[in-house]
Motif scaffolding. Structure first.
Motif, PDB file in Angstrom:
ATOM      1  N   SER A 184      32.854  48.076  34.510  1.00  0.00           N
ATOM      2  CA  SER A 184      33.345  46.694  34.624  1.00  0.00           C
ATOM      3  C   SER A 184      34.819  46.598  35.003  1.00  0.00           C
ATOM      4  CB  SER A 184      33.113  45.950  33.306  1.00  0.00           C
ATOM      5  OG  SER A 184      33.733  46.637  32.232  1.00  0.00           O
ATOM      6  N   ILE A 185      35.537  47.722  35.018  1.00  0.00           N
ATOM      7  CA  ILE A 185      36.946  47.718  35.425  1.00  0.00           C
ATOM      8  C   ILE A 185      37.018  47.930  36.938  1.00  0.00           C
ATOM      9  CG2 ILE A 185      39.162  48.926  35.271  1.00  0.00           C
ATOM     10  CD1 ILE A 185      38.458  49.618  32.387  1.00  0.00           C
ATOM     11  N   ARG A 186      37.719  47.038  37.610  1.00  0.00           N
ATOM     12  CA  ARG A 186      37.877  47.143  39.058  1.00  0.00           C
ATOM     13  C   ARG A 186      39.331  47.462  39.371  1.00  0.00           C
ATOM     14  NH1 ARG A 186      38.947  42.898  42.644  1.00  0.00           N
ATOM     15  NH2 ARG A 186      38.443  41.417  40.980  1.00  0.00           N
ATOM     16  N   ALA A 187      39.560  48.519  40.144  1.00  0.00           N
ATOM     17  CA  ALA A 187      40.910  48.926  40.516  1.00  0.00           C
ATOM     18  C   ALA A 187      41.226  48.471  41.930  1.00  0.00           C
ATOM     19  CB  ALA A 187      41.056  50.439  40.411  1.00  0.00           C
ATOM     20  N   THR A 188      42.503  48.204  42.175  1.00  0.00           N
ATOM     21  CA  THR A 188      42.942  47.796  43.512  1.00  0.00           C
ATOM     22  C   THR A 188      44.388  48.220  43.723  1.00  0.00           C
ATOM     23  OG1 THR A 188      43.264  45.918  45.013  1.00  0.00           O
ATOM     24  CG2 THR A 188      43.671  45.515  42.681  1.00  0.00           C
ATOM     25  N   ASP A 189      44.734  48.474  44.989  1.00  0.00           N
ATOM     26  CA  ASP A 189      46.136  48.730  45.318  1.00  0.00           C
ATOM     27  C   ASP A 189      46.782  47.493  45.922  1.00  0.00           C
ATOM     28  OD1 ASP A 189      44.651  48.913  47.686  1.00  0.00           O
ATOM     29  OD2 ASP A 189      46.108  50.263  48.610  1.00  0.00           O
ATOM     30  N   SER A 190      46.058  46.381  45.915  1.00  0.00           N
ATOM     31  CA  SER A 190      46.592  45.103  46.392  1.00  0.00           C
ATOM     32  C   SER A 190      47.163  44.325  45.210  1.00  0.00           C
ATOM     33  CB  SER A 190      45.496  44.289  47.073  1.00  0.00           C
ATOM     34  OG  SER A 190      45.930  42.958  47.295  1.00  0.00           O
ATOM     35  N   PHE A 191      48.461  44.138  45.214  1.00  0.00           N
ATOM     36  CA  PHE A 191      49.112  43.435  44.112  1.00  0.00           C
ATOM     37  C   PHE A 191      48.607  42.000  44.013  1.00  0.00           C
ATOM     38  CE2 PHE A 191      52.645  41.697  41.632  1.00  0.00           C
ATOM     39  CZ  PHE A 191      52.881  42.725  40.734  1.00  0.00           C
ATOM     40  N   ALA A 192      48.498  41.334  45.152  1.00  0.00           N
ATOM     41  CA  ALA A 192      48.047  39.943  45.157  1.00  0.00           C
ATOM     42  C   ALA A 192      46.628  39.812  44.623  1.00  0.00           C
ATOM     43  CB  ALA A 192      48.133  39.370  46.578  1.00  0.00           C
ATOM     44  N   GLU A 193      45.751  40.693  45.051  1.00  0.00           N
ATOM     45  CA  GLU A 193      44.366  40.644  44.585  1.00  0.00           C
ATOM     46  C   GLU A 193      44.286  40.806  43.071  1.00  0.00           C
ATOM     47  OE1 GLU A 193      40.189  43.201  45.000  1.00  0.00           O
ATOM     48  OE2 GLU A 193      41.889  43.671  46.299  1.00  0.00           O
ATOM     49  N   CYS A 194      45.155  41.627  42.523  1.00  0.00           N
ATOM     50  CA  CYS A 194      45.137  41.875  41.078  1.00  0.00           C
ATOM     51  C   CYS A 194      45.596  40.657  40.289  1.00  0.00           C
ATOM     52  CB  CYS A 194      46.010  43.084  40.753  1.00  0.00           C
ATOM     53  SG  CYS A 194      46.064  43.496  38.997  1.00  0.00           S
ATOM     54  N   VAL A 195      46.703  40.041  40.714  1.00  0.00           N
ATOM     55  CA  VAL A 195      47.346  39.047  39.847  1.00  0.00           C
ATOM     56  C   VAL A 195      47.014  37.593  40.177  1.00  0.00           C
ATOM     57  CG1 VAL A 195      49.247  40.620  39.364  1.00  0.00           C
ATOM     58  CG2 VAL A 195      49.461  38.985  41.237  1.00  0.00           C
ATOM     59  N   GLU A 196      46.438  37.335  41.346  1.00  0.00           N
ATOM     60  CA  GLU A 196      46.154  35.937  41.666  1.00  0.00           C
ATOM     61  C   GLU A 196      44.990  35.424  40.826  1.00  0.00           C
ATOM     62  OE1 GLU A 196      45.363  35.853  45.815  1.00  0.00           O
ATOM     63  OE2 GLU A 196      43.514  37.024  45.672  1.00  0.00           O
ATOM     64  N   ASN A 197      45.018  34.136  40.524  1.00  0.00           N
ATOM     65  CA  ASN A 197      43.953  33.455  39.772  1.00  0.00           C
ATOM     66  C   ASN A 197      43.760  34.014  38.361  1.00  0.00           C
ATOM     67  OD1 ASN A 197      43.342  31.838  42.074  1.00  0.00           O
ATOM     68  ND2 ASN A 197      42.113  33.539  42.900  1.00  0.00           N
ATOM     69  N   THR A 198      44.859  34.375  37.733  1.00  0.00           N
ATOM     70  CA  THR A 198      44.778  34.783  36.327  1.00  0.00           C
ATOM     71  C   THR A 198      45.967  34.217  35.575  1.00  0.00           C
ATOM     72  OG1 THR A 198      44.668  36.645  34.779  1.00  0.00           O
ATOM     73  CG2 THR A 198      46.025  36.959  36.735  1.00  0.00           C
ATOM     74  N   HIS A 199      45.772  33.971  34.282  1.00  0.00           N
ATOM     75  CA  HIS A 199      46.850  33.452  33.442  1.00  0.00           C
ATOM     76  C   HIS A 199      47.344  34.496  32.442  1.00  0.00           C
ATOM     77  CE1 HIS A 199      45.944  29.665  35.225  1.00  0.00           C
ATOM     78  NE2 HIS A 199      44.762  29.560  34.645  1.00  0.00           N
ATOM     79  N   VAL A 200      46.740  35.691  32.485  1.00  0.00           N
ATOM     80  CA  VAL A 200      47.135  36.762  31.560  1.00  0.00           C
ATOM     81  C   VAL A 200      47.418  38.020  32.364  1.00  0.00           C
ATOM     82  CG1 VAL A 200      46.501  38.164  29.581  1.00  0.00           C
ATOM     83  CG2 VAL A 200      45.710  35.789  29.716  1.00  0.00           C
ATOM     84  N   ILE A 201      48.645  38.524  32.245  1.00  0.00           N
ATOM     85  CA  ILE A 201      49.049  39.726  32.979  1.00  0.00           C
ATOM     86  C   ILE A 201      49.623  40.732  31.989  1.00  0.00           C
ATOM     87  CG2 ILE A 201      50.561  40.655  34.771  1.00  0.00           C
ATOM     88  CD1 ILE A 201      50.499  37.863  36.076  1.00  0.00           C
ATOM     89  N   LEU A 202      49.104  41.940  32.030  1.00  0.00           N
ATOM     90  CA  LEU A 202      49.529  43.017  31.143  1.00  0.00           C
ATOM     91  C   LEU A 202      50.316  44.041  31.949  1.00  0.00           C
ATOM     92  CD1 LEU A 202      49.455  44.716  28.500  1.00  0.00           C
ATOM     93  CD2 LEU A 202      47.192  45.531  29.214  1.00  0.00           C
TER      94      LEU A 202
END
Length: 347
Positions: free
Chosen positions: A57-75
């Motif tokens: 269920s964990i999805r990895a990406t090297d795209s910063f935008a893809e990771c952080v867009e459309n979320t309200h919680v960032i670790l």
């Protein structure tokens, strides 16, 4: 809930696993495309966690935008030296409904700032809902194996800490809240310095008596500086103080212990860091805390001795002799720190 995890090292991967176990939609960012591919296709992160299977269920990406867009919680789980750059990259994607959590442990050389202070400085006028720190005795290797672990979360508001507590809490990962943000960050950062010293002690073959003394007097140094900065002394008796100190000083999972051990057996610092191939936060933190202690006139003899080994070419046996030869002292200072009485600058 979608949660963006910035940093695919051992600790970032471990915390992603906890969040995935709690049925959150976890996107894990890495700088390297090949690492993202390895995680997604082979379900492994071999460099940091050999033998561990990354949950599907964990999805990895090297795209910063893809990771952080459309979320309200960032670790944020990146080295201290990468905090400022990472927050700058986050600015276009965050707003007043964003919760920023950091699980890094260190102090910045030059500024002597804690990580939450670095984040606030880089945010500037940008407002977020809250900044929360997660800290405590927790080796990534054991978290990934779902071995029982307890940590602390802290923020300027209890509500924010409780929200993050709920995100992470499960049967294997127990989370406490603590309102002392300064103490939690100082305890998590400075225990790495003492772990370097403990590893060096073991590399020198000095034994358990010296190890116990270093840990105990190391805790006194941590508390002494923390109290000077405004922390609650009782925090250093808790998970992010004594608890984190114990686990980092007594386990070979600890990078700081391993680095100190190699130094104690005669390796040069540059060779140690190159061979380990991963960030050893205690080295950078020793430099930062040395500067801070000098400025605040707080006596920290263990930190001072380690600074001399790391940056002034002093040999570990000479540093040990220096500590054992100090003038006579009274141990009551440690009790007075935790009781909130007496002079916190006493050495």
């Amino acid at each position: 809930m979608k949660i963006a995890v910035i940093g695919a090292g051992s600790w970032g991967t471990a915390l992603s696993t906890v969040l995935a176990d709690n049925n959150h939609d976890v996107v894990l960012w890495t700088r390297r495309e090949e690492q993202a591919r390895e995680i997604n296709e082979e379900r492994s992160n071999y460099k940091y966690l050999p033998g561990f299977t990354v949950p599907e269920s964990i999805r990895a990406t090297d795209s910063f935008a893809e990771c952080v867009e459309n979320t309200h919680v960032i670790l944020l789980v990146v080295p201290t030296k990468a905090i400022r750059e990472t927050v700058q990259r986050l600015l276009p994607f965050i707003g007043e409904d964003t919760t920023l959590i950091h699980a890094s442990k260190g102090i910045e050389p030059g500024t002597s700032k804690r990580i939450s202070e670095m984040i606030e400085e880089e945010l500037g006028d940008k407002k977020v809902q809250s900044i929360v720190v997660l800290s405590g005795p927790s080796h990534a290797e054991e978290v990934c194996k779902r071995k029982p672990t307890t940590v602390t979360v802290s923020s300027e508001t209890e509500e924010a800490a409780e929200r993050v507590q709920e995100l992470f809490m499960n049967e294997q990962f127990r989370v406490y809240t603590n309102h002392d943000l300064i103490g939690v960050e100082i305890g998590g950062a400075l225990k790495n310095i003492i772990a370097l010293g403990i590893g060096m002690n073991d590399g020198l073959g000095y034994g358990d008596n010296a190890k116990a003394a270093l840990m105990t007097r190391g805790l006194a140094e941590i508390a002494r500086l923390g109290v000077k900065l405004g922390a609650n002394p009782l925090t250093f008796k808790g998970l992010s103080g004594l608890g984190d100190l114990i686990v980092t000083c007594t386990s070979q999972h600890s990078r700081n212990w391993r680095a100190g051990f190699k130094l104690g057996t005669g390796y040069e610092l540059e060779d140690v860091l190159e061979e380990m191939g991963m960030v050893v936060e205690g080295v950078r933190t020793t430099k930062a805390v040395h500067e801070l202690a000098k400025r605040l006139q707080v006596d920290m003899p263990i930190t001072e001795a380690l600074y001399d080994v790391l940056f002034n070419g002093k040999k570990p046996p000479e540093a040990a002799k220096q500590l054992m030869g100090r003038v006579r002292k009274n141990e009551e200072e440690l009790a007075s720190l935790f009781l909130g009485t007496g002079d916190s600058d006493r050495s």
